[in-house]
Design a protein around this motif. Structure first.
Motif, mmCIF file in Angstrom:
data_model
loop_
_atom_site.group_PDB
_atom_site.id
_atom_site.type_symbol
_atom_site.label_atom_id
_atom_site.label_comp_id
_atom_site.label_asym_id
_atom_site.label_seq_id
_atom_site.Cartn_x
_atom_site.Cartn_y
_atom_site.Cartn_z
ATOM 1 N N UNK A 179 53.752 -52.829 -30.706
ATOM 2 C CA UNK A 179 53.554 -53.562 -29.461
ATOM 3 C C UNK A 179 53.880 -52.713 -28.221
ATOM 4 N N UNK A 180 54.882 -51.828 -28.345
ATOM 5 C CA UNK A 180 55.241 -50.988 -27.190
ATOM 6 C C UNK A 180 54.123 -49.991 -26.879
ATOM 7 N N UNK A 181 53.596 -49.370 -27.956
ATOM 8 C CA UNK A 181 52.512 -48.405 -27.765
ATOM 9 C C UNK A 181 51.271 -49.114 -27.217
ATOM 10 N N UNK A 182 51.059 -50.328 -27.715
ATOM 11 C CA UNK A 182 49.917 -51.112 -27.240
ATOM 12 C C UNK A 182 50.025 -51.368 -25.739
ATOM 13 N N UNK A 183 51.234 -51.671 -25.288
ATOM 14 C CA UNK A 183 51.441 -51.924 -23.855
ATOM 15 C C UNK A 183 51.172 -50.665 -23.033
ATOM 16 N N UNK A 184 51.611 -49.500 -23.566
ATOM 17 C CA UNK A 184 51.389 -48.236 -22.847
ATOM 18 C C UNK A 184 49.884 -47.993 -22.698
ATOM 19 N N UNK A 185 49.149 -48.200 -23.797
ATOM 20 C CA UNK A 185 47.700 -48.008 -23.762
ATOM 21 C C UNK A 185 47.060 -48.975 -22.761
ATOM 22 N N UNK A 186 47.473 -50.267 -22.842
ATOM 23 C CA UNK A 186 46.892 -51.273 -21.956
ATOM 24 C C UNK A 186 47.229 -50.991 -20.487
ATOM 25 N N UNK A 187 48.484 -50.598 -20.235
ATOM 26 C CA UNK A 187 48.876 -50.272 -18.856
ATOM 27 C C UNK A 187 48.054 -49.110 -18.315
ATOM 28 N N UNK A 188 47.839 -48.094 -19.200
ATOM 29 C CA UNK A 188 47.027 -46.945 -18.803
ATOM 30 C C UNK A 188 45.625 -47.384 -18.418
ATOM 31 N N UNK A 189 45.051 -48.256 -19.220
ATOM 32 C CA UNK A 189 43.698 -48.755 -18.943
ATOM 33 C C UNK A 189 43.696 -49.580 -17.647
ATOM 34 N N UNK A 190 44.652 -50.486 -17.543
ATOM 35 C CA UNK A 190 44.688 -51.357 -16.358
ATOM 36 C C UNK A 190 44.867 -50.564 -15.065
ATOM 37 N N UNK A 191 45.615 -49.444 -15.157
ATOM 38 C CA UNK A 191 45.827 -48.635 -13.949
ATOM 39 C C UNK A 191 44.511 -48.028 -13.457
ATOM 40 N N UNK A 192 43.528 -47.980 -14.337
ATOM 41 C CA UNK A 192 42.245 -47.368 -13.973
ATOM 42 C C UNK A 192 41.208 -48.402 -13.517
ATOM 43 N N UNK A 193 41.604 -49.679 -13.546
ATOM 44 C CA UNK A 193 40.668 -50.718 -13.082
ATOM 45 C C UNK A 193 40.716 -50.754 -11.565
ATOM 46 N N UNK A 194 39.567 -50.442 -10.975
ATOM 47 C CA UNK A 194 39.558 -50.337 -9.504
ATOM 48 C C UNK A 194 38.371 -51.075 -8.887
ATOM 49 N N UNK A 195 37.739 -51.918 -9.680
ATOM 50 C CA UNK A 195 36.604 -52.670 -9.138
ATOM 51 C C UNK A 195 35.282 -51.923 -9.239
ATOM 52 N N UNK A 196 35.340 -50.628 -9.538
ATOM 53 C CA UNK A 196 34.122 -49.808 -9.688
ATOM 54 C C UNK A 196 33.932 -49.367 -11.139
ATOM 55 N N UNK A 197 35.048 -48.928 -11.725
ATOM 56 C CA UNK A 197 35.002 -48.400 -13.085
ATOM 57 C C UNK A 197 34.794 -49.551 -14.072
ATOM 58 N N UNK A 198 33.923 -49.323 -15.031
ATOM 59 C CA UNK A 198 33.647 -50.379 -16.014
ATOM 60 C C UNK A 198 34.253 -50.014 -17.372
ATOM 61 N N UNK A 212 44.685 -56.387 -21.848
ATOM 62 C CA UNK A 212 43.546 -55.963 -21.014
ATOM 63 C C UNK A 212 42.635 -57.182 -20.887
ATOM 64 N N UNK A 213 42.712 -57.826 -19.769
ATOM 65 C CA UNK A 213 41.985 -59.075 -19.566
ATOM 66 C C UNK A 213 40.495 -58.790 -19.373
ATOM 67 N N UNK A 214 39.637 -59.241 -20.287
ATOM 68 C CA UNK A 214 38.202 -58.956 -20.121
ATOM 69 C C UNK A 214 37.518 -59.980 -19.210
ATOM 70 N N UNK A 215 36.408 -59.566 -18.621
ATOM 71 C CA UNK A 215 35.576 -60.522 -17.873
ATOM 72 C C UNK A 215 34.634 -61.240 -18.823
ATOM 73 N N UNK A 216 34.157 -60.480 -19.815
ATOM 74 C CA UNK A 216 33.218 -61.062 -20.779
ATOM 75 C C UNK A 216 33.620 -60.666 -22.183
ATOM 76 N N UNK A 217 33.373 -61.555 -23.118
ATOM 77 C CA UNK A 217 33.624 -61.255 -24.526
ATOM 78 C C UNK A 217 32.318 -61.478 -25.297
#
Lengths: 253, 415
Positions: A179-198, A212-217
């Motif tokens: 779970x800790x590693x998962x959070x690190x990965x998710x935080x890394x991804x979330x830090x790159x969400x800027x409204x442009x990057x998909x 990582x909250x998705x818009x679509x599944x």
């Protein structure tokens, strides 16, 4: 439009795996692709990356108005497609640092920018290394050499942060992580969400999508998207698994 | 006997100098040699049919060339073209304890080293014995700690056959670095042999760069006779060329000697490279570590034969030999053979040989990060030999080598 996949049919070793897939991703969107084993989730990532042996039989893929299927693996990467692997390969002898410097500078060259000097790159790399919680000596080691499963995944996210791609495809980036590693990965991804990057997040389990909250599944089964919806669809999968898919297929047949 | 060898023997009778007495022995041995065929074990994978019919010119005396500049090396440079001296030795400022003479200088005391380290079974070594009139004799006095490397550069040119000999005596407790550098792409044939006699507790850092191009035929060897507790650290970097054959011998002639040898061979398409190494553990308590790595391009052929011979008296010997090869294409060929002969019972000896192909999944991974395929190949090639390059004690030389290797790797790629 960032990515438009139309009627994609693709095969591996003459076996058709993707059987008529349609998907559109706009800038800034996070799409999750879920599905049972063997549905073609990883194949989709490989086809998008241009891997040899993954044959596109029909259909089209447009990436920012370019015909992706006409491009080589490295051209796609420089155009802004990044695939984080489920099982990153180990390359002893090539240092992580040198590897990432070459890839960052290849991307810069494509954008018409000057290459980073060794000192400039080191500074950026150290920051990225810290962000994904990897010790700095990982930069000096061979690419993924002797890394644990979790360290390899974090190394992938570090590369994503350094390369600043436009479309990130995460192939089961949660598999084998605590779970800790998962959070690190998710935080890394979330830090790159800027409204442009998909993002295209490929996963078997709903767990990663808590972070990582998705818009679509989308649910992928037997090479096709059989159901699309919002984040609530992922919750459904968590409750009922993929067993209902068989019923769905019967119903649609 | 081949036409070419018959001419060598004819010409040998015209060579008259201070080495003539010792050359006579070699000539007698050479005259008894039969020309190697594929049935000759030492030449099993290397055909000499091109050499058998060679008709090339003798070198002209008025050659000129400069040694390539190596930043930070600060070496004593001795330049030759087709074995003919360019550097005026008399004008060199030499460090204390070092004397350098031309091979044909009567005062050189060449016979003290001549054929002391090189065994008599190397055919082209014998040819060199009877024909090489040019070269150097280097003497490092006992106790001299020579920091400045001695660099011997020999360029080969189009249409010429030449023979070059280097003889080095390292006195007791002395320390020295010697670089043998051969280069040139001319349609040529040269032999270049070097012998080193290491005194008690002496240290030799040695490099041999055999960087001949696709038209050159190069036959050579570096041979070491190890004194008691002496230390050798040798690095050999060889290109394939039309035909390159290198023989090395390390002879543990006294106890407690330590020899480390790293070899890297890099073959562009269609090139041929043959490396035969022998380590003779004749005395107890010796150590040898040998690592050879090769990368072989399309339709190129590499031969590696690594022999370790541990004599009956050589108890407590530690010997390791490892050979790894990387094939860039299915069209390349590698013949690797570790050869261990162990007659002592209390020794540790390990050996291994591998041949691998370039891994497509590694190439793919690098490409998914935006690195073009050709550059990814160069990176993987570097990765394969980098460890040995990093082990070179002289950092100026390893820095100089990096861009040359990059260029070489590009040339090795199948377009």
């Amino acid at each position: 439009m960032m990515l438009t996949i139309k009627d994609l049919q693709a095969s591996v070793e003459e076996k058709t795996i993707i059987k008529g897939l349609n998907l559109t991703i706009n800038p800034g969107e996070v799409h999750a692709i879920m599905g049972p084993n063997g549905a073609g989730k990883s194949t989709l990532g490989y086809v998008l990356s241009g891997r040899e042996g993954y044959e596109v039989e029909s259909g089209s893929i447009q990436f920012e108005n370019q015909d992706l299927l006409e491009m080589e693996v490295d051209e796609r990467a420089r155009a802004g497609i990044f695939l984080a692997f489920q099982y990153p390969v180990e390359i002893p002898g090539v240092s992580n640092m040198e590897f990432m410097k070459e890839s960052v500078n290849a991307a810069r060259k494509e954008r018409g920018e000057e290459p980073l000097s060794a000192a400039e790159f080191l500074k950026t790399a150290k920051a990225a290394c810290k962000q994904v919680n990897l010790p700095l000596d990982f930069l000096k080691r061979g690419v993924n050499e002797g890394f644990s499963g979790g360290e390899k995944k974090r190394n992938e996210i570090m590369q994503m942060i350094l390369l600043q791609p436009k479309l990130c495809i995460l192939d089961e980036s949660d598999s084998g992580l605590d779970i800790d590693a998962l959070k690190v990965v998710a935080d890394g991804v979330n830090s790159q969400r800027d409204g442009e990057r998909s993002f295209l997040v490929v996963t078997h389990y709903q767990r990663l999508l808590d972070y990582i909250q998705p818009d679509y599944v989308h649910i992928l089964a037997d090479g096709k998207i059989v159901k699309s919806g919002g984040p609530e669809l992922a919750k459904e999968v968590e409750v009922s698994g993929y067993a209902w898919l068989e019923g769905h297929e019967e119903a649609s047949a | 006997m081949s036409q070419w060898l018959a001419k060598v023997i004819d010409r040998a009778s015209t060579v008259k100098d201070s080495l003539s007495p010792v050359r006579q022995t070699a000539l007698a041995t050479l005259s008894e040699q039969s020309w190697p065929t594929r049935r000759t074990e030492a030449w099993r994978y290397t055909s000499l049919h091109e050499v058998a019919e060679l008709e090339l010119q003798q070198p002209s005396a008025n050659a000129n060339a400069e040694a390539p500049v190596i930043a930070g090396l600060n070496s004593i440079d001795l330049v030759f073209v087709d074995a003919q001296p360019v550097t005026d030795i008399a004008k060199l400022t030499l460090p204390a304890g070092v004397s350098i003479n031309a091979l044909n200088d009567a005062d050189s005391q060449a016979s003290r080293v001549f054929n002391q380290a090189k065994p008599s079974h190397h055919l082209f070594g014998l040819v060199n014995d009877v024909l090489a009139q040019q070269g150097l004799v280097v003497d490092v006095a006992a106790g001299a700690q020579v920091e400045q490397p001695i660099r011997i550069v020999n360029f080969v040119t189009d249409g010429v056959e030449s023979h070059h000999r280097v003889l080095v005596n390292v006195g007791d407790n002395a320390k020295v670095t010697v670089i043998e550098h051969g280069a040139g792409n001319g349609h040529s044939m040269n032999t270049a042999y070097a012998e080193y006699v290491l005194g008690k507790e002496s240290k030799l850092e040695h490099y041999r760069f055999a960087m001949h191009g696709e038209n050159a035929i190069h036959m050579g060897g570096s041979h070491f006779k190890m004194g008691e507790s002496s230390r050798l650290n040798s690095t050999i970097v060889g290109y394939g060329s039309r035909l390159t054959r290198i023989d090395t011998d390390v002879i543990h002639a006294a106890e407690h000697a330590f020899a480390k040898m790293n070899c890297i061979y890099l073959l562009a398409p269609k090139e041929h490279f043959d490396l035969h190494t022998t380590i003779e553990h004749a005395k107890p308590n010796g150590t040898s570590e040998e690592n050879a790595r090769g990368i072989v391009g399309d339709k190129a052929k590499a031969v590696f034969n690594g022999r370790i011979h541990i004599h009956r008296d050589a108890q407590k010997t530690l010997a390791e030999l490892n050979n790894r090869n990387l094939l860039l294409s299915r069209g390349g060929q590698i013949n690797t053979k570790p050869e261990l002969e162990i007659y002592a019972d209390d020794v540790q000896c390990a050996h291994g040989a591998t041949v691998a192909e370039i891994a497509e999944k590694e190439l793919y991974y690098l490409q998914t990060r935006g690195i073009p395929r050709s550059q990814a190949l160069v990176m993987l090639n570097f990765g394969f030999v980098q460890e040995l390059v990093n082990q070179m004690p002289n950092k100026a030389l390893s820095e100089w080598l990096q861009p040359l290797l990059r260029e070489r790797f590009s040339a090795m790629e199948t377009k």
